[in-house]
Design a protein around this motif. Structure first.
Motif, mmCIF file in Angstrom:
data_model
loop_
_atom_site.group_PDB
_atom_site.id
_atom_site.type_symbol
_atom_site.label_atom_id
_atom_site.label_comp_id
_atom_site.label_asym_id
_atom_site.label_seq_id
_atom_site.Cartn_x
_atom_site.Cartn_y
_atom_site.Cartn_z
ATOM 1 N N GLY A 1 126.321 -50.221 68.910
ATOM 2 C CA GLY A 1 124.881 -50.312 68.669
ATOM 3 C C GLY A 1 124.160 -50.832 69.905
ATOM 4 N N LEU A 2 124.772 -51.829 70.544
ATOM 5 C CA LEU A 2 124.183 -52.405 71.742
ATOM 6 C C LEU A 2 124.096 -51.361 72.857
ATOM 7 C CD1 LEU A 2 123.145 -54.860 73.302
ATOM 8 C CD2 LEU A 2 125.500 -55.391 73.877
ATOM 9 N N LEU A 3 125.142 -50.537 72.979
ATOM 10 C CA LEU A 3 125.118 -49.495 74.010
ATOM 11 C C LEU A 3 123.944 -48.541 73.773
ATOM 12 C CD1 LEU A 3 128.868 -48.515 74.603
ATOM 13 C CD2 LEU A 3 127.431 -50.177 75.782
ATOM 14 N N ARG A 4 123.705 -48.211 72.500
ATOM 15 C CA ARG A 4 122.562 -47.337 72.189
ATOM 16 C C ARG A 4 121.256 -48.003 72.605
ATOM 17 N NH1 ARG A 4 125.275 -46.544 67.135
ATOM 18 N NH2 ARG A 4 126.452 -44.594 67.147
ATOM 19 N N GLN A 5 121.147 -49.315 72.310
ATOM 20 C CA GLN A 5 119.936 -50.054 72.708
ATOM 21 C C GLN A 5 119.740 -50.018 74.215
ATOM 22 O OE1 GLN A 5 119.698 -54.176 71.507
ATOM 23 N NE2 GLN A 5 120.169 -53.609 69.386
ATOM 24 N N LEU A 6 120.837 -50.228 74.946
ATOM 25 C CA LEU A 6 120.745 -50.247 76.409
ATOM 26 C C LEU A 6 120.282 -48.874 76.906
ATOM 27 C CD1 LEU A 6 123.970 -52.240 77.379
ATOM 28 C CD2 LEU A 6 121.606 -53.043 77.358
ATOM 29 N N ARG A 7 120.746 -47.841 76.211
ATOM 30 C CA ARG A 7 120.329 -46.486 76.589
ATOM 31 C C ARG A 7 118.814 -46.367 76.462
ATOM 32 N NH1 ARG A 7 123.108 -41.799 73.263
ATOM 33 N NH2 ARG A 7 122.040 -42.910 71.592
ATOM 34 N N GLU A 8 118.253 -46.957 75.364
ATOM 35 C CA GLU A 8 116.804 -46.950 75.190
ATOM 36 C C GLU A 8 116.120 -47.624 76.374
ATOM 37 O OE1 GLU A 8 115.547 -45.562 72.199
ATOM 38 O OE2 GLU A 8 117.681 -45.002 72.133
ATOM 39 N N GLN A 9 116.785 -48.696 76.879
ATOM 40 C CA GLN A 9 116.172 -49.439 77.980
ATOM 41 C C GLN A 9 116.424 -48.774 79.329
ATOM 42 O OE1 GLN A 9 117.758 -53.422 77.701
ATOM 43 N NE2 GLN A 9 117.305 -53.545 75.518
ATOM 44 N N GLY A 10 117.043 -47.591 79.311
ATOM 45 C CA GLY A 10 117.213 -46.843 80.543
ATOM 46 C C GLY A 10 118.470 -47.167 81.319
#
Lengths: 421, 512
Positions: free
Chosen positions: B185-194
């Motif tokens: 889930g955190l990796l997905r969030q980081l993806r959102e942050q670019g």
């Protein structure tokens, strides 16, 4: 299947000459590579002997031969016997990958207990000896428990033991020296066997004992050689073998001549000889001894090979305690008293003897005979410098440098052999 | 700005004697999660070490382009300054230092020259912890956190370095399901942050769930890059790419005539020595005399843990399970007891667990069988040399003599010494853990021949291996392990690497 693989790199590299401190290398080898290996492999071991001979020669010349005078040789044996006894136990501890900093305190404690039993309690002197050995064994079991069962590093356990047993010594002796011991007890370290067969300015009995010893050595060597041949292993050529025997015999009988010309055969020398031979055999030829090397060389591999590493470690320390007891008896007998500060810094001499004698700091390598030679190197240096009236400060500096150089040499040869762990 | 944040072109990396990577290319688009898949030893970690500067420029051939600019990283610090941060499989945190200290280790927040500004350190650490969703006091020692939280601290540490390209090597291998879920889930969030992520994983379920693209590496070469968004890529599709290679005639022939059952393990369960998780979970297998049984499993599946635990409980904490030898239930609570029951275990890590490298061949061969060589505690040293000589001849150990120091031998010859040691104890069951790891092809064939000789002599042999072709070529039957459980058993004849890989990657919730 096919065997078209190129010559293995191992064949080229494996002779790099770290054949450890174990003796008897070169058996069953073939070809010039193997000879080279035997030569370089023994370098570390024979290097120690050569260094010993060189140091003896150096001080013999510097002291105008006083070093090798009968009286001085006898004194040297008496004076350093307890360090050699401690070094036997210490080298086994070091092979197992540990260290024992407490032996000086244990020497004091065992001597003190013996004195209390014999001098204060009035018990016959053999009871004192038994009490000292029992206390030594108990101390060893104490260390062994903490190291082997609880898993505390020996450095810490024995550092604590050093303080603990020094304290107990003061308590046992009530902070005063006890003396003198009865004659029987003091004869252990200061007694001589002589005059049994008379002599002409020298003691014939001493020479006979040594001659028997040399003969025994020659017979044993010959038997080993025959058995090896029986097993189809390669042995050194007969002339070389004979030369080795003659050389050993000459050196030994020369030594015998010196002490026979002094006061005869020291009792303590007999004790020492028995201990050295016994422990050299134990380390080389028993399952226990071999497992000590195995766990010192690679603890995990030894454990996975079915070695009960806890047991071995425990008994290594019990043995050290026993030998500390022996040294305690010898030392108290020699000084004919028990003193609160006896045995101070003995551990350092014993540790230095083991390392100079080729033991490895990382464990797994070392021999009893090597440690004895290492101890003698320290002994001859101290004695020689005392004869030359070199002051205490210089003596200490020289001894320190010799220890450092010996271990540096060990590290260097290991690096050259490319063995990294 | 180019669409690709990273391009690696024609990367070739050689170690002495081995070509680990050959002409590998990798293109990662900005802001995606890019998975890298491959068997153990395929070269995934090596490629990431090249990228992050662990292997500095000059030690490999090929080109690395970051944002279209060629880069030649001289070390990890260099690559980190460009925003490339790698988190290794083995966490590199210092347990006794606080979370904040770990985050800023080597990158300390200072006030005046050389003096740590603790207020800034702890405040910024708290900020980073919030970003990774970790509610912990920054002054807590890292050692007090679980592995999952430690993994998050590693990511926080990466964020503190202004990471743009985050590389995670097997991030979930040591995590339980909840922690894995949180991390993904955190990796997905980081993806959102670019932030672009490269993730190496064996867990294909995770990859299909989270990755935007997957590059498959096999035998040090790039096989293909799959776009996970465009098509519906199944796990089977990835497996096909991972294993698609031909079996050569690298395995000597053997006629198999299995006899009586020798070893049966039932419901074997083992806890990790310090962490509170099961590494082996209800595993069962049997071996018959004259039979070679394989155990297949990916890194972290619990193969070695199972083998060592069965062998005298030499790993972890035994929880439950029964051990039968020749039909009789037996207890083997120590290595000594296991050896007494005629079991043998040759470790996967010869240098650390298998050999006394400073001792000679003779001493190593006799190490487990000294009792056989001795009477009343005294070793017959002549017999010992004879035994070692016989082993040297029969195993074809290439060395000048049995007094040669083992540390100087090649890997293949060292392995033969390990085998000699166990063969001398005359076991009924031999467990060989990665018997051909790190040895060349010629020596491998010799090891296979030795295995054939052992089964011909009626021994029961268990082979653990990461190389599926090896298992298929050597074994009669193969068990698969995944997450500590036996997920399958199939005869080697007719089994395919694809089928094995499916069973090996079977996750708990998809278990049938």
């Amino acid at each position: 299947m096919s065997h078209t693989t190129a010559p293995d790199p191992g064949t080229a590299r494996s002779d790099a000459g770290a054949s450890t401190g174990q003796q008897g290398g070169g058996a069953g080898s073939r070809g010039p590579l193997a000879h080279l290996q035997a030569l370089t492999g023994n370098l570390r071991q024979s290097g120690i002997f050569l260094a010993f001979v060189a140091i003896v020669a150096l001080f013999a010349v510097a002291t105008d031969g006083v070093l090798l005078s009968p009286t001085n040789v006898t004194n040297l044996v008496l004076q350093y016997s307890y360090i050699l006894v401690l070094a036997i136990g210490m080298v086994i501890v070091i092979i197992a990958g540990h260290i024992d900093l407490s032996v000086g305190s244990v020497v004091a404690l065992t001597g003190a207990v013996s004195a209390v039993v014999v001098i204060q309690g009035g018990a016959p002197w053999p009871v004192g000896v038994a009490a000292a050995l029992a206390v030594g064994i108990a101390v060893g079991a104490w260390h062994g428990f903490w190291v082997a069962q609880v898993g505390i590093p020996a450095f810490i356990v024995t550092l604590a033991g050093m303080l603990l047993f020094r304290g107990l010594t003061l308590r046992v002796l009530d902070n005063v020296s006890l003396s003198p011991f009865p004659d029987g007890y003091s004869a252990i370290a200061s007694g001589f066997i002589n005059g049994l067969l008379g002599g002409n300015g020298y003691d014939a009995f001493t020479l006979l004992v040594f001659a028997l010893g040399v003969a025994g050595f020659a017979v044993a060597a010959l038997r080993t050689r025959r058995t090896r041949q029986g097993y189809g292993q390669q042995v050194e050529s007969l002339p070389l073998f004979a030369l080795k025997i003659v050389l050993v015999a000459a050196v030994t009988m020369g030594f015998a001549w010196l002490i026979a010309n002094s006061r005869g055969l020291p009792v303590v020398l007999i004790i020492l000889a028995v201990l050295i031979i016994t422990y050299a055999l134990i380390t080389k030829n028993t399952v226990f001894g071999r497992q000590v090397y195995a766990l010192g060389g690679n603890l995990s591999a030894a454990r996975l090979s079915g070695v009960n590493t806890r047991n071995i470690n425990f008994w290594v320390f019990v043995n050290m305690g026993f030998l500390s007891g022996v040294a305690g008896v010898i030392y108290s007998s020699r000084s004919n008293s028990a003193q609160p500060n006896a045995g101070n810094m003995f551990e350092l001499d014993a540790i230095a003897a083991a390392f100079i004698g080729g033991a490895a700091v990382t464990g797994g390598v070392g021999t009893v005979v090597g440690a004895m030679v290492g101890g003698l190197i320290m002994a001859v240096m101290s004695n020689g410098m005392q004869l030359l009236s070199i002051d205490q400060s210089t003596q200490s500096v020289v001894r320190g440098l010799v220890l450092l150089a010996a271990v540096a040499f060990d590290v260097y040869t290991k690096k050259r052999a490319g063995i990294t762990r | 700005m180019s669409e690709n944040i990273l391009e690696m072109r024609a990367i070739t990396k050689t170690f002495p004697g081995v070509k680990a990577l050959e002409d590998v290319s990798l293109a990662v688009r900005r802001g995606e999660i890019h998975a890298i898949c491959g068997e153990n030893g395929a070269g995934k970690s090596t490629l990431m070490k090249v990228l992050s500067g662990v292997y500095p420029a000059g030690t490999y051939e090929g080109e690395i382009l970051l944002d279209g600019e060629p880069q030649r990283f001289s070390g990890i610090r260099d690559s980190e300054q460009h925003g490339v941060v790698i988190i290794h499989q083995e966490l590199a945190l210092i347990p006794h230092l606080s979370v904040a200290e770990n985050i800023f280790l080597g990158n300390e927040r200072l006030s005046v020259r050389g003096v740590v500004d603790w207020n800034r350190t702890n405040a910024e650490a708290g900020e980073l912890l919030r970003r990774v969703g970790l509610r912990e006091n920054p002054i807590t020692p890292v050692g007090q956190l679980g592995v999952g939280k430690q993994q998050l601290v590693e990511i926080a540490k990466a964020l503190s370095k202004d990471v743009r390209l985050l590389i995670l090597d097997e991030p979930t291998a040591a995590l339980n399901d909840d922690d894995s879920e949180h991390l993904l889930g955190l990796l997905r969030q980081l993806r959102e942050q670019g932030i672009t992520c490269i993730i190496i994983s064996h867990k294909l379920g995770e990859i299909t769930a989270v990755a935007d693209a997957t590059t498959i590496i096999r035998d040090g070469r790039t096989i293909e890059t799959l776009d996970m968004r465009a098509d519906e890529i199944s796990q089977e599709r990835i497996i096909r790419g991972m294993v698609g290679r031909e079996l050569g005639d690298r395995f000597p022939e053997r006629t198999s005539t299995p006899g009586e059952e020798v070893l049966r393990v039932e419901g074997w369960t083992v806890r990790h020595p310090v962490q509170d998780r099961l590494v082996v979970d209800d595993a069962s297998f049997t071996v018959r005399a004259g039979e070679v049984v394989g155990i297949a499993g990916l890194m972290g599946a619990g193969r070695t843990e199972l083998a060592m635990s069965v062998f005298g409980r030499s790993y972890g904490k035994y929880v439950s399970g029964k051990l039968y030898l020749h039909g009789q239930e037996v207890q083997a609570r120590s290595v000594q007891e296991a050896i007494a029951h005629r079991m043998a275990y040759a470790t996967e890590d010869r240098k650390t667990f298998g050999l006394n490298l400073i001792d000679d061949i003779r001493g190593n061969v006799s190490a487990a069988g000294l009792r056989k060589l001795s009477r009343r505690g005294w070793v017959n040293r002549h017999e010992e040399v004879k035994v070692a000589e016989e082993s040297r001849r029969s195993m074809r150990i290439k060395a000048p003599g049995v007094m040669s120091v083992v540390g100087g031998l090649s890997g293949g010859n060292q392995q033969k010494v390990v085998l000699s040691k166990w063969v001398y104890t005359d076991p009924d069951v031999l467990i060989l853990d990665e018997p051909t790891r790190g040895i060349d092809v010629g020596a491998k064939v010799e090891i296979y021949t030795i295995i054939n000789k052992l089964v011909a002599a009626g021994k029961a042999v268990v082979v653990i291996s990461s190389e599926l072709p090896e298992l298929l070529g050597v074994c009669d039957r193969i068990y698969t392990l995944a997450e500590g459980r036996t997920t399958g058993e199939l005869p080697a004849r007719g089994a395919s690497q694809e089928r094995l890989m499916q069973l090996m990657t079977q996750e708990k919730d998809t278990a049938r």
